[in-house]
Motif scaffolding. Structure first.
Motif, PDB file in Angstrom:
ATOM      1  N   VAL A   1      -8.242  -8.114 -15.766  1.00 27.32           N
ATOM      2  CA  VAL A   1      -7.521  -8.089 -14.492  1.00 27.32           C
ATOM      3  C   VAL A   1      -8.509  -8.009 -13.338  1.00 27.32           C
ATOM      4  CG1 VAL A   1      -7.293  -5.573 -14.661  1.00 27.32           C
ATOM      5  CG2 VAL A   1      -5.762  -6.840 -13.154  1.00 27.32           C
ATOM      6  N   VAL A   2      -8.169  -8.654 -12.215  1.00 25.95           N
ATOM      7  CA  VAL A   2      -8.951  -8.526 -10.989  1.00 25.95           C
ATOM      8  C   VAL A   2      -8.025  -7.955  -9.926  1.00 25.95           C
ATOM      9  CG1 VAL A   2      -8.460 -10.918 -10.279  1.00 25.95           C
ATOM     10  CG2 VAL A   2     -10.412  -9.699  -9.295  1.00 25.95           C
ATOM     11  N   VAL A   3      -8.519  -6.986  -9.172  1.00 27.79           N
ATOM     12  CA  VAL A   3      -7.727  -6.327  -8.142  1.00 27.79           C
ATOM     13  C   VAL A   3      -8.342  -6.632  -6.779  1.00 27.79           C
ATOM     14  CG1 VAL A   3      -6.893  -4.129  -7.232  1.00 27.79           C
ATOM     15  CG2 VAL A   3      -7.037  -4.480  -9.704  1.00 27.79           C
ATOM     16  N   LEU A   4      -7.594  -7.372  -5.959  1.00 27.23           N
ATOM     17  CA  LEU A   4      -8.010  -7.654  -4.588  1.00 27.23           C
ATOM     18  C   LEU A   4      -7.349  -6.627  -3.686  1.00 27.23           C
ATOM     19  CD1 LEU A   4      -7.385 -11.520  -4.617  1.00 27.23           C
ATOM     20  CD2 LEU A   4      -9.448 -10.285  -5.290  1.00 27.23           C
ATOM     21  N   THR A   5      -8.101  -6.034  -2.791  1.00 24.85           N
ATOM     22  CA  THR A   5      -7.540  -4.951  -1.998  1.00 24.85           C
ATOM     23  C   THR A   5      -7.980  -5.003  -0.548  1.00 24.85           C
ATOM     24  OG1 THR A   5      -7.399  -2.532  -1.787  1.00 24.85           O
ATOM     25  CG2 THR A   5      -9.439  -3.431  -2.653  1.00 24.85           C
TER      26      THR A   5
ATOM     27  N   ALA B   1       0.815  -1.217   0.000  1.00 19.67           N
ATOM     28  CA  ALA B   1       0.000   0.000   0.000  1.00 19.67           C
ATOM     29  C   ALA B   1       0.845   1.262   0.000  1.00 19.67           C
ATOM     30  CB  ALA B   1      -0.934  -0.001   1.210  1.00 19.67           C
ATOM     31  N   GLN B   2       2.160   1.120   0.242  1.00 16.52           N
ATOM     32  CA  GLN B   2       3.060   2.274   0.226  1.00 16.52           C
ATOM     33  C   GLN B   2       3.598   2.564  -1.169  1.00 16.52           C
ATOM     34  OE1 GLN B   2       3.847  -0.716   1.182  1.00 16.52           O
ATOM     35  NE2 GLN B   2       5.949  -1.253   0.652  1.00 16.52           N
ATOM     36  N   ALA B   3       3.118   1.870  -2.169  1.00 20.20           N
ATOM     37  CA  ALA B   3       3.599   2.057  -3.541  1.00 20.20           C
ATOM     38  C   ALA B   3       3.431   3.501  -3.978  1.00 20.20           C
ATOM     39  CB  ALA B   3       2.843   1.131  -4.488  1.00 20.20           C
ATOM     40  N   GLY B   4       4.473   4.026  -4.630  1.00 22.42           N
ATOM     41  CA  GLY B   4       4.438   5.406  -5.098  1.00 22.42           C
ATOM     42  C   GLY B   4       3.710   5.544  -6.420  1.00 22.42           C
ATOM     43  N   PRO B   5       3.386   6.778  -6.815  1.00 22.40           N
ATOM     44  CA  PRO B   5       2.656   7.019  -8.069  1.00 22.40           C
ATOM     45  C   PRO B   5       3.369   6.452  -9.294  1.00 22.40           C
ATOM     46  CG  PRO B   5       2.696   8.999  -6.719  1.00 22.40           C
ATOM     47  CD  PRO B   5       3.623   8.025  -6.065  1.00 22.40           C
ATOM     48  N   ASP B   6       4.710   6.537  -9.343  1.00 23.33           N
ATOM     49  CA  ASP B   6       5.450   6.018 -10.491  1.00 23.33           C
ATOM     50  C   ASP B   6       5.322   4.497 -10.592  1.00 23.33           C
ATOM     51  OD1 ASP B   6       6.227   8.564 -11.077  1.00 23.33           O
ATOM     52  OD2 ASP B   6       8.220   8.394 -10.176  1.00 23.33           O
TER      53      ASP B   6
ATOM     54  N   ALA C   1      -4.578   1.550   0.676  1.00 25.93           N
ATOM     55  CA  ALA C   1      -4.802   0.636  -0.442  1.00 25.93           C
ATOM     56  C   ALA C   1      -5.715   1.276  -1.487  1.00 25.93           C
ATOM     57  CB  ALA C   1      -5.401  -0.671   0.055  1.00 25.93           C
ATOM     58  N   LYS C   2      -6.697   2.041  -1.033  1.00 25.76           N
ATOM     59  CA  LYS C   2      -7.617   2.704  -1.957  1.00 25.76           C
ATOM     60  C   LYS C   2      -6.870   3.676  -2.862  1.00 25.76           C
ATOM     61  CE  LYS C   2     -11.835   5.484  -2.152  1.00 25.76           C
ATOM     62  NZ  LYS C   2     -12.893   6.183  -1.368  1.00 25.76           N
ATOM     63  N   ARG C   3      -5.858   4.354  -2.320  1.00 26.77           N
ATOM     64  CA  ARG C   3      -5.062   5.289  -3.116  1.00 26.77           C
ATOM     65  C   ARG C   3      -4.370   4.556  -4.263  1.00 26.77           C
ATOM     66  NH1 ARG C   3       0.075   6.010  -3.341  1.00 26.77           N
ATOM     67  NH2 ARG C   3       0.414   4.733  -1.475  1.00 26.77           N
ATOM     68  N   VAL C   4      -3.812   3.381  -3.972  1.00 30.01           N
ATOM     69  CA  VAL C   4      -3.133   2.597  -5.008  1.00 30.01           C
ATOM     70  C   VAL C   4      -4.130   2.111  -6.049  1.00 30.01           C
ATOM     71  CG1 VAL C   4      -1.801   0.498  -5.458  1.00 30.01           C
ATOM     72  CG2 VAL C   4      -1.285   1.896  -3.442  1.00 30.01           C
ATOM     73  N   VAL C   5      -5.248   1.594  -5.595  1.00 34.36           N
ATOM     74  CA  VAL C   5      -6.264   1.053  -6.516  1.00 34.36           C
ATOM     75  C   VAL C   5      -6.816   2.156  -7.410  1.00 34.36           C
ATOM     76  CG1 VAL C   5      -8.549   0.010  -6.645  1.00 34.36           C
ATOM     77  CG2 VAL C   5      -6.884  -0.843  -4.987  1.00 34.36           C
ATOM     78  N   THR C   6      -7.004   3.340  -6.866  1.00 32.52           N
ATOM     79  CA  THR C   6      -7.492   4.469  -7.662  1.00 32.52           C
ATOM     80  C   THR C   6      -6.529   4.765  -8.805  1.00 32.52           C
ATOM     81  OG1 THR C   6      -8.605   5.429  -5.736  1.00 32.52           O
ATOM     82  CG2 THR C   6      -8.168   6.893  -7.603  1.00 32.52           C
TER      83      THR C   6
ATOM     84  N   VAL D   1      -4.083  -8.707  -9.167  1.00 30.85           N
ATOM     85  CA  VAL D   1      -3.341  -7.718  -8.389  1.00 30.85           C
ATOM     86  C   VAL D   1      -3.847  -7.762  -6.957  1.00 30.85           C
ATOM     87  CG1 VAL D   1      -2.751  -5.277  -8.117  1.00 30.85           C
ATOM     88  CG2 VAL D   1      -3.046  -6.243 -10.410  1.00 30.85           C
ATOM     89  N   VAL D   2      -2.918  -7.805  -6.004  1.00 31.97           N
ATOM     90  CA  VAL D   2      -3.271  -7.805  -4.586  1.00 31.97           C
ATOM     91  C   VAL D   2      -2.635  -6.581  -3.944  1.00 31.97           C
ATOM     92  CG1 VAL D   2      -3.244  -9.096  -2.424  1.00 31.97           C
ATOM     93  CG2 VAL D   2      -3.255 -10.329  -4.609  1.00 31.97           C
ATOM     94  N   VAL D   3      -3.452  -5.727  -3.335  1.00 31.48           N
ATOM     95  CA  VAL D   3      -2.951  -4.503  -2.705  1.00 31.48           C
ATOM     96  C   VAL D   3      -3.222  -4.580  -1.211  1.00 31.48           C
ATOM     97  CG1 VAL D   3      -3.037  -1.987  -2.670  1.00 31.48           C
ATOM     98  CG2 VAL D   3      -3.483  -3.222  -4.815  1.00 31.48           C
ATOM     99  N   THR D   4      -2.161  -4.512  -0.413  1.00 30.69           N
ATOM    100  CA  THR D   4      -2.317  -4.618   1.036  1.00 30.69           C
ATOM    101  C   THR D   4      -1.094  -4.009   1.732  1.00 30.69           C
ATOM    102  OG1 THR D   4      -2.810  -6.160   2.836  1.00 30.69           O
ATOM    103  CG2 THR D   4      -1.296  -6.923   1.121  1.00 30.69           C
ATOM    104  N   ASP D   5      -1.060  -4.084   3.049  1.00 27.47           N
ATOM    105  CA  ASP D   5       0.050  -3.482   3.801  1.00 27.47           C
ATOM    106  C   ASP D   5       1.308  -4.340   3.688  1.00 27.47           C
ATOM    107  OD1 ASP D   5       0.283  -5.125   6.687  1.00 27.47           O
ATOM    108  OD2 ASP D   5      -1.645  -5.294   5.659  1.00 27.47           O
ATOM    109  N   ALA D   6       2.440  -3.751   4.072  1.00 27.93           N
ATOM    110  CA  ALA D   6       3.740  -4.399   3.889  1.00 27.93           C
ATOM    111  C   ALA D   6       3.848  -5.728   4.636  1.00 27.93           C
ATOM    112  CB  ALA D   6       4.852  -3.451   4.340  1.00 27.93           C
ATOM    113  N   ALA D   7       3.325  -5.800   5.853  1.00 30.94           N
ATOM    114  CA  ALA D   7       3.415  -7.035   6.638  1.00 30.94           C
ATOM    115  C   ALA D   7       2.614  -8.156   5.981  1.00 30.94           C
ATOM    116  CB  ALA D   7       2.919  -6.785   8.062  1.00 30.94           C
ATOM    117  N   THR D   8       1.431  -7.829   5.487  1.00 25.57           N
ATOM    118  CA  THR D   8       0.601  -8.834   4.823  1.00 25.57           C
ATOM    119  C   THR D   8       1.235  -9.267   3.507  1.00 25.57           C
ATOM    120  OG1 THR D   8      -1.379  -7.858   5.821  1.00 25.57           O
ATOM    121  CG2 THR D   8      -1.720  -9.331   3.961  1.00 25.57           C
TER     122      THR D   8
END
Length: 203
Positions: free
Chosen positions: A30-34, A12-17, A40-45, A88-95
């Motif tokens: 594509v399917v995006v699991l979040t 979820a800390q992924a940058g815009p680039d 995570a919403k910021r990345v998915v957007t 695509v799976v978007v989640t926190d670093a620990a997960t």
């Protein structure tokens, strides 16, 4: 040749680039699991794809012993629904760390917030019925065009296109279908020629 389904595990800390590069590399299906979090919403957007939220991907302070196994099951369940789409799976670093340990224990995380995992899959099935029908259409077109160009030109062009598609992993099944169509077209043409020679008055 082994084919792979692409699974992108994104922190979820992924940058815009990073998000922009991922968006460009994704296929049309594509399917995006979040995780249901603001980060995570910021990345998915940024990906521009309608997500599938799941509470299992939400960060937890004290994870269960089998949390990694449950995460693995979640991702594979969505992957198996369509083996020829990107996941695509978007989640926190620990997960992300737990998921990668379960999903691809022999693979080290890539540099940055996006890690690509390949799940082995079989080749995409060749549409045999469509290929056979296409062969009939191809033979018909070749006969119609015979007054303008040599009869063999249309099948040859289809053959070359099929051979070219065989070199593209995601389009290999279309190449195989084209080659089948060419074979059917030749067979239909030969039968037509043999029939017209045996019964010349039927034409």
């Amino acid at each position: 040749m082994t084919d792979y389904q692409r699974i992108f595990v994104v922190g979820a800390q992924a940058g815009p680039d990073e998000v922009a590069r991922l968006r460009k590399s994704l296929g049309s299906d594509v399917v995006v699991l979040t995780a249901p979090t603001v980060e995570a919403k910021r990345v998915v957007t940024g990906l521009g794809v309608e997500p599938v939220p799941d509470v299992l991907l939400a960060p937890v302070r004290f994870p269960d012993v089998d949390r990694g196994h449950h995460l693995d099951q979640l991702v594979r369940r969505h992957a198996v629904e369509d083996r020829f789409r990107d996941v695509v799976v978007v989640t926190d670093a620990a997960t992300v760390t737990l998921l990668l340990r379960a999903l691809a224990p022999d693979q080290l995380p890539m540099a940055g917030a996006v890690t690509e995992v390949g799940l082995p899959r079989g080749s995409r099935p060749v549409p045999l019925v469509q290929a056979a029908l296409g062969g009939g259409v191809l033979a018909f077109v070749a006969v119609l065009a015979a007054s303008v160009i040599p009869f063999w030109v249309v099948p040859l062009l289809a053959l070359l296109a099929g051979l070219a598609l065989l070199l593209v992993p995601r389009r290999r099944h279309l190449g195989e279908a084209l080659l089948i169509s060419v074979a059917v077209a030749i067979a239909v043409s030969l039968l037509s020629i043999a029939g017209s020679s045996r019964f010349p008055g039927s034409w």
